[in-house]
Scaffold this motif. Structure first.
Motif, PDB file in Angstrom:
ATOM      1  N   SER A 101      10.097 -23.211 -33.730  1.00 30.81           N
ATOM      2  CA  SER A 101      12.391 -23.610 -32.933  1.00 30.81           C
ATOM      3  C   SER A 101      12.996 -24.386 -32.672  1.00 30.81           C
ATOM      4  CB  SER A 101      12.253 -22.534 -31.491  1.00 30.81           C
ATOM      5  OG  SER A 101      11.671 -23.247 -30.587  1.00 30.81           O
ATOM      6  N   SER A 102      11.805 -25.585 -32.496  1.00 30.43           N
ATOM      7  CA  SER A 102      12.942 -26.982 -32.682  1.00 30.43           C
ATOM      8  C   SER A 102      12.263 -27.687 -33.952  1.00 30.43           C
ATOM      9  CB  SER A 102      11.908 -27.595 -31.093  1.00 30.43           C
ATOM     10  OG  SER A 102      10.616 -28.023 -31.022  1.00 30.43           O
ATOM     11  N   HIS A 147      13.898 -28.884 -36.397  1.00 28.85           N
ATOM     12  CA  HIS A 147      14.870 -28.930 -37.059  1.00 28.85           C
ATOM     13  C   HIS A 147      15.357 -30.590 -36.177  1.00 28.85           C
ATOM     14  CE1 HIS A 147      16.802 -26.936 -33.970  1.00 28.85           C
ATOM     15  NE2 HIS A 147      17.498 -27.748 -33.686  1.00 28.85           N
ATOM     16  N   GLU A 148      14.636 -31.240 -34.826  1.00 33.40           N
ATOM     17  CA  GLU A 148      14.968 -32.017 -34.125  1.00 33.40           C
ATOM     18  C   GLU A 148      14.383 -33.374 -35.129  1.00 33.40           C
ATOM     19  OE1 GLU A 148      13.631 -31.101 -30.139  1.00 33.40           O
ATOM     20  OE2 GLU A 148      15.856 -29.177 -30.124  1.00 33.40           O
ATOM     21  N   THR A 166      18.647 -22.305 -42.492  1.00 37.12           N
ATOM     22  CA  THR A 166      18.759 -22.138 -40.840  1.00 37.12           C
ATOM     23  C   THR A 166      18.903 -23.296 -40.283  1.00 37.12           C
ATOM     24  OG1 THR A 166      17.888 -19.729 -41.229  1.00 37.12           O
ATOM     25  CG2 THR A 166      18.400 -20.487 -39.147  1.00 37.12           C
ATOM     26  N   HIS A 167      17.358 -23.634 -40.246  1.00 38.61           N
ATOM     27  CA  HIS A 167      17.325 -25.081 -40.020  1.00 38.61           C
ATOM     28  C   HIS A 167      18.166 -25.974 -40.178  1.00 38.61           C
ATOM     29  CE1 HIS A 167      13.777 -23.490 -36.761  1.00 38.61           C
ATOM     30  NE2 HIS A 167      13.947 -22.506 -37.877  1.00 38.61           N
ATOM     31  N   SER A 168      18.078 -26.185 -41.432  1.00 38.64           N
ATOM     32  CA  SER A 168      18.886 -27.432 -41.988  1.00 38.64           C
ATOM     33  C   SER A 168      20.171 -27.334 -41.641  1.00 38.64           C
ATOM     34  CB  SER A 168      18.561 -27.572 -43.522  1.00 38.64           C
ATOM     35  OG  SER A 168      19.562 -26.678 -44.069  1.00 38.64           O
ATOM     36  N   SER A 169      20.875 -25.900 -41.652  1.00 44.63           N
ATOM     37  CA  SER A 169      22.412 -26.336 -40.591  1.00 44.63           C
ATOM     38  C   SER A 169      22.623 -26.755 -39.460  1.00 44.63           C
ATOM     39  CB  SER A 169      22.583 -24.683 -40.899  1.00 44.63           C
ATOM     40  OG  SER A 169      21.461 -24.344 -39.902  1.00 44.63           O
ATOM     41  N   TYR A 170      20.898 -27.072 -38.617  1.00 40.06           N
ATOM     42  CA  TYR A 170      21.545 -27.543 -37.440  1.00 40.06           C
ATOM     43  C   TYR A 170      21.191 -29.359 -37.468  1.00 40.06           C
ATOM     44  CZ  TYR A 170      19.848 -22.904 -35.690  1.00 40.06           C
ATOM     45  OH  TYR A 170      20.217 -21.539 -35.412  1.00 40.06           O
ATOM     46  N   CYS A 171      20.998 -29.592 -38.599  1.00 40.41           N
ATOM     47  CA  CYS A 171      20.823 -31.164 -38.649  1.00 40.41           C
ATOM     48  C   CYS A 171      22.212 -31.590 -39.215  1.00 40.41           C
ATOM     49  CB  CYS A 171      19.896 -31.419 -40.422  1.00 40.41           C
ATOM     50  SG  CYS A 171      18.614 -31.046 -40.099  1.00 40.41           S
ATOM     51  N   SER A 172      22.506 -32.634 -37.610  1.00 42.84           N
ATOM     52  CA  SER A 172      23.877 -33.226 -38.171  1.00 42.84           C
ATOM     53  C   SER A 172      23.113 -34.751 -38.204  1.00 42.84           C
ATOM     54  CB  SER A 172      24.633 -33.836 -36.390  1.00 42.84           C
ATOM     55  OG  SER A 172      23.539 -33.943 -35.277  1.00 42.84           O
ATOM     56  N   THR A 227      27.110 -34.356 -43.825  1.00 45.37           N
ATOM     57  CA  THR A 227      26.622 -35.441 -42.184  1.00 45.37           C
ATOM     58  C   THR A 227      27.112 -36.451 -42.575  1.00 45.37           C
ATOM     59  OG1 THR A 227      24.308 -35.024 -43.342  1.00 45.37           O
ATOM     60  CG2 THR A 227      24.897 -33.569 -42.461  1.00 45.37           C
TER      61      THR A 227
END
Length: 771
Positions: free
Chosen positions: A289-290, A292-293, A345-351, A394
C-alpha cells in the motif's frame, strides 16, 4: 461232447473211456519209473554224499557271512555318510542356483534403497522399472518377491511425495529469490543499455558545440540518476554477474518433472506447477500500500515481477512442455494488465517529480529487461506517456512554487549593474540586448527586475527536467521536440500565466510593481524566441521543420500585461476613490475659499508623480491609464455633486467645487503623459465643466433654448442632472433665505428657479415618455 449234448448212455460211456485212459497213463508212468529208478537211486546216493559237504559248506558260509556282515557294517556307515553328503551337496547346489537367481533381485532392491537414501529418485524409478520387468518375474515364486512387489507402489508414492515436497521448496525458493533474480536481470539490461548508449555517444562525438553544451547538462543529470538507480553497492560492479541459474537451484523442478513423466503423471505435474505459479504471480503483482512513497518500493515491485518471468522463461527453454510460449504469453498479458492498473493508481499519488522520474526510469529498465526475454512491452511505453503527463503536472506544480518564490522575493526595481563583469553575469543568464543601454557608462540599470533572468533560467531548467522524462522512450527527435514544446507551452500558458495573474491580483502589489511587471513581461516575451532556439539545439530539430510546434509565450505575456494594465487602471481608480473619500466640502458655504481643496491638490500631486513612473511603459498604456484616471476622477466628482444623500448645495459650494475642477483641467492640460493630441485629456472633465458653467453663469435661457441641438453650448448636460443639482440649490435657498422673500430680487430669483425646475421636469418627463 456227447455228455454235454445229453445223449442217451453218454455218461456211462464217458466214464468207461476215462477209466481206460487212466489205466493207460498208469502203465506208462510205471514204465517210466521203472526206466529211471536206478538213476534215481544213484542220485539219492550222491545227494546223501553232498549233504555232508553241504553242511560243511553251510558252516563255512555262515562263518563267512558273519565275517562279511561285520565288515559291511563299517561300509554301510560310510555309505550312509556318503549318501548324506551327496544329498547335502545336491541341496547346496540347488541353493546356489536359487541364490544366483535371487541375488540380482536383492542387489537391485538394495540399490533401490540406496538410491532412495541419497535422493536419486529418478534413478530409483528406473531401478523399480527393471525390477518389475526383468528381475522379479524370475523369482516370483518366493515370498520375499511378493513383499517387494507390494512395496514398490509405496516407494513410488513416497518418491512422488518427496519430489513434490522438493518442488514446493523450489517454488518457495524462487518466490524468495525472485526480487534478487529480477534485480540482477534489470542490472544486466541497464548495463547493456548504458554500453550501447556510450557507443552511440562516441559515434556522435563530432556534433556541434552548441548541441554539446545543451546536452551535457542533461547527460550529467542522467548519469546521476543512473548512479542513484544502481541495484548494488559501489564495489559490486567488479564481481561476476550472476544469472538465474546461479541464484536458484532448478534441479528440483527438473527432477520432479522427470519423475512425474516416468510415472505417467506428467500432465498432473504440469497443471499443479502452472496453478502454483499463477498463485505466485498474483502475489507478486499485488503491491504494498505504501509502494508510491519511495522509489525502493517500486524497485522491489519491478524486481519481483522480472524475477518471476525470468524464471518462467528459463523453465520454458530448458524443459519440454512444462511451460509453453502460449502459457507464458497468457500469464504476461494478465500480469501486464495488472501492472498497468497498479502503476496508474500508485503513480497518481506521486507529487514529487523526482520520484515520478525515478519511476519512469525503473519502468524503462523493467520494459527493456522483459523485452530482452521476448515479452511484448508496447503497452508499458504507452503507459509512460500517461505518466509523462502526470510528470509534467508535478513539474508544473513544483515550478509554480518556484515562480511564486521568485515573485515573492523580487524587489520590482530595475537591475543595477556597477561594472562590465556584473553586466556580463546578467546577460549570461538572460538574452538581453539594448544598443542604447550599451552606450551608457557604468553604473547603469537594466530595465527588467531580478525576477526576469531567474524566470528565464527556471524555464530552461523545466525544459531540462521535461527532457529527462523523454529519454529512453524509444521516440524520435521530432517527437521529443514536440513533447518539449508542448510541456513548455503548458508551463508558460498555464503555470507562469497563473502565477502572474495571481501576483497582479495581490493586494500588496502597488502601481510601481505593476509597471515593473509590465516591463518584465515585455522582456520575457522577447526571450521566447531564444527558448525556441534552446529547444531546437537540444533536440537537433530545426524550427523550419513542418509540424514543429511554436511556443505560446507571446500570448501568455500579452495576457499578463493586459491584466497588469487593467490592475493599474483599477488601483489608480481605487487610489482616486481613497482621496475622494477624505473630501470634506461645506456644501452650505456662502462663498468659496478662493483656492482648491487640499485633498484634490494631494490627489493631483499623486497622479503627477505616478505618471512620471509610467515613462518606461509603452505609450499607449500610459495614455490609457492617464485617460482612465481622469475619467474616473470626473465621474467621481460628478457623483459627489449628485449624491442622493446630499440634500442642499449653496452657490459658494458650487464655486469651491469649480475651483477644484479647474485644477483638474489644469492637470489635464499639463500633459502628465506625453502623446495626447490637443485637449483630448481635458475632454474627460467636459461634463463637469459644462454643468458648472451652467450654474456659475446661470445661463438657463441659453440651455433651454439650445437643448437638443448639436451646437448647444451645454450639450453634455442632461436635464436630469441639471434638475437634480438645481433642486439641491433650491432647497438650500429656501433654508438660508427665510426672509429673502421680502426682497424683490430674491423673490424673482426664486421664481426663476421654480420656473426652470418646471421646464426641466417637463424635459425629463418627455424623455422618459419617449423612451
Amino acid at each position: 461232447r456227447s455228455v454235454y449234448d445229453d445223449q442217451p448212455n453218454a455218461h456211462q460211456r464217458f466214464m468207461e473211456k476215462l477209466d481206460a485212459c487212466i489205466r493207460n497213463h498208469d502203465r506208462e508212468i510205471e514204465k517210466m519209473c521203472n526206466f529211471h529208478h536206478q538213476g534215481f537211486v544213484d542220485a539219492i546216493t550222491e545227494l546223501l554224499k553232498v549233504r555232508a559237504d553241504a553242511e560243511k559248506l553251510k558252516v563255512q558260509v555262515t562263518d563267512t557271512n558273519q565275517r562279511l556282515q561285520d565288515a559291511g557294517k563299517e561300509v554301510i556307515a560310510q555309505t550312509e555318510e556318503i549318501i548324506r553328503c551327496r544329498v547335502q551337496q545336491r541341496n547346496i547346489t540347488t541353493v546356489v542356483e536359487k541364490l544366483q537367481l535371487c541375488l540380482p533381485v536383492l542387489e537391485m532392491y538394495s540399490k533401490l534403497k540406496e538410491q532412495m537414501n541419497v535422493k536419486r529418485y529418478y534413478s530409483a524409478l528406473k531401478t523399480m522399472e527393471q525390477l518389475e520387468n526383468l528381475y522379479l518375474p524370475r523369482v516370483s515364486q518366493y515370498r520375499f518377491c511378493q513383499i517387494m512387489i507390494d512395496n514398490l507402489p509405496k516407494l513410488r508414492e513416497e518418491i512422488k511425495e518427496i519430489s513434490m515436497s522438493d518442488l514446493k521448496d523450489f517454488l518457495e525458493s524462487i518466490r524468495k529469490h525472485s526480487d534478487r533474480i529480477g534485480e540482477t536481470a534489470m542490472k544486466q539490461a541497464q548495463q547493456q543499455k548504458t554500453f550501447s548508449t556510450t557507443l552511440q555517444k562516441q559515434n556522435n562525438v563530432n556534433y556541434g558545440w552548441n548541441m554539446h553544451l545543451c546536452r551535457s547538462r542533461v547527460l550529467e543529470t542522467k548519469n546521476e540518476i543512473t548512479l542513484k538507480r544502481t541495484f548494488e553497492d559501489d564495489d559490486e560492479h567488479e564481481e561476476e554477474v550472476l544469472t538465474a541459474q546461479d541464484l536458484v537451484d532448478f534441479s528440483p523442478v527438473y527432477r520432479c518433472l522427470h519423475i512425474y513423466s516416468v510415472l505417467g503423471d506428467g500432465e498432473i505435474f504440469e497443471n499443479y506447477y502452472r496453478k502454483q505459479r499463477r498463485k505466485q504471480a498474483r502475489l507478486v503483482l499485488q503491491p504494498q500500500s505504501s509502494m508510491h512513497e519511495t522509489v525502493e518500493g517500486y524497485r522491489r515491485y519491478f524486481s519481483q515481477i522480472v524475477g518471476f518471468f525470468v524464471v518462467e522463461d528459463h523453465i520454458l527453454h530448458v524443459t519440454q512442455g512444462l511451460v509453453t510460449r502460449t502459457y507464458t504469453d497468457e500469464l504476461w498479458n494478465m500480469a501486464l494488465s495488472k501492472i498497468i492498473a497498479v502503476l496508474r493508481t500508485h503513480s497518481s499519488y506521486c507529487s514529487d517529480p523526482d520520484l515520478v522520474l525515478e519511476l519512469k526510469n525503473l519502468i524503462v529498465v523493467f520494459a527493456d529487461t522483459l523485452q530482452g526475454y521476448g515479452f511484448p512491452v508496447n503497452r508499458l511505453f504507452d503507459l509512460l506517456f500517461e505518466i509523462r503527463d502526470q510528470y509534467n503536472e508535478t513539474l508544473l506544480k513544483k515550478w509554480s512554487g518556484l515562480f511564486r518564490d521568485i515573485f515573492e522575493v523580487d524587489n520590482y526595481s530595475p537591475i543595477p549593474v556597477a561594472n562590465e563583469e556584473e553586466y556580463k553575469i546578467v546577460i549570461s543568464k538572460f538574452p538581453f540586448q539594448d544598443p542604447e543601454l550599451d552606450k551608457q557608462s557604468f553604473p547603469k540599470k537594466l530595465p527588467m527586475s531580478q525576477s526576469v533572468p531567474q524566470i528565464y533560467i527556471q524555464v530552461k531548467e523545466f525544459i531540462y527536467a521535461s527532457l529527462k522524462f523523454s529519454e529512453s522512450l524509444h521516440r524520435s527527435s521530432t517527437e521529443i521536440d514536440d513533447m518539449l514544446r508542448k510541456s513548455t507551452n503548458l508551463l508558460l500558458t498555464r503555470t507562469l500565466s497563473s502565477c502572474l495573474q495571481n501576483l497582479i491580483k495581490k493586494p500588496h502589489i502597488g502601481l510601481t510593481e505593476l509597471v515593473q511587471i509590465i516591463i518584465n513581461t515585455t522582456h520575457l516575451e522577447q526571450a521566447c524566441k531564444y527558448l525556441e532556439d534552446f529547444i531546437s539545439n537540444i533536440t537537433n530539430i530545426s524550427q523550419v521543420t513542418v509540424h514543429t510546434a511554436r511556443l505560446y509565450g507571446l500570448s501568455t505575456f500579452k495576457d499578463a500585461r493586459h491584466a497588469a494594465e487593467g490592475e493599474i487602471y483599477t488601483k489608480l481608480n481605487q487610489k482616486i476613490d481613497e482621496f475622494i473619500q477624505i473630501a470634506d466640502y461645506d456644501w452650505t458655504m456662502s462663498e468659496s475659499d478662493g483656492r482648491a481643496s487640499g485633498y484634490l491638490m494631494d490627489l493631483i500631486n499623486f497622479l503627477r508623480s505616478t505618471f512620471q513612473v509610467f515613462t518606461h511603459l509603452p505609450g499607449k498604456v500610459a495614455q490609457t491609464a492617464c485617460m482612465s484616471a481622469c475619467q474616473h476622477l470626473s465621474t467621481s466628482l460628478m457623483q459627489m455633486l449628485l449624491d442622493s444623500e446630499l440634500k442642499q448645495i449653496s452657490m459658494g459650494a458650487i464655486q469651491q467645487f469649480n475651483l477644484d475642477v479647474i485644477q483638474c483641467e489644469l492637470f489635464a492640460s499639463s500633459e502628465p503623459v506625453p502623446g495626447f493630441q490637443g485637449d483630448t485629456l481635458q475632454l474627460a472633465f467636459i461634463d463637469l465643466r459644462q454643468l458648472l458653467d451652467l450654474f456659475m453663469v446661470w445661463d438657463w435661457s441659453t440651455y433651454l433654448a439650445d437643448y437638443g441641438q448639436a451646437t448647444s453650448k451645454y450639450l453634455r448636460v442632461s436635464p436630469g442632472t441639471a434638475l437634480t443639482l438645481l433642486e439641491k440649490m433650491k432647497d438650500s435657498s429656501k433654508k438660508n433665505n427665510i426672509f429673502a422673500q421680502f426682497r424683490k430680487n430674491d423673490r424673482d430669483k426664486q421664481k426663476l428657479i421654480e420656473t426652470v425646475v418646471k421646464q426641466l421636469r417637463s424635459l425629463v418627463n418627455g424623455m422618459s415618455q419617449h423612451t
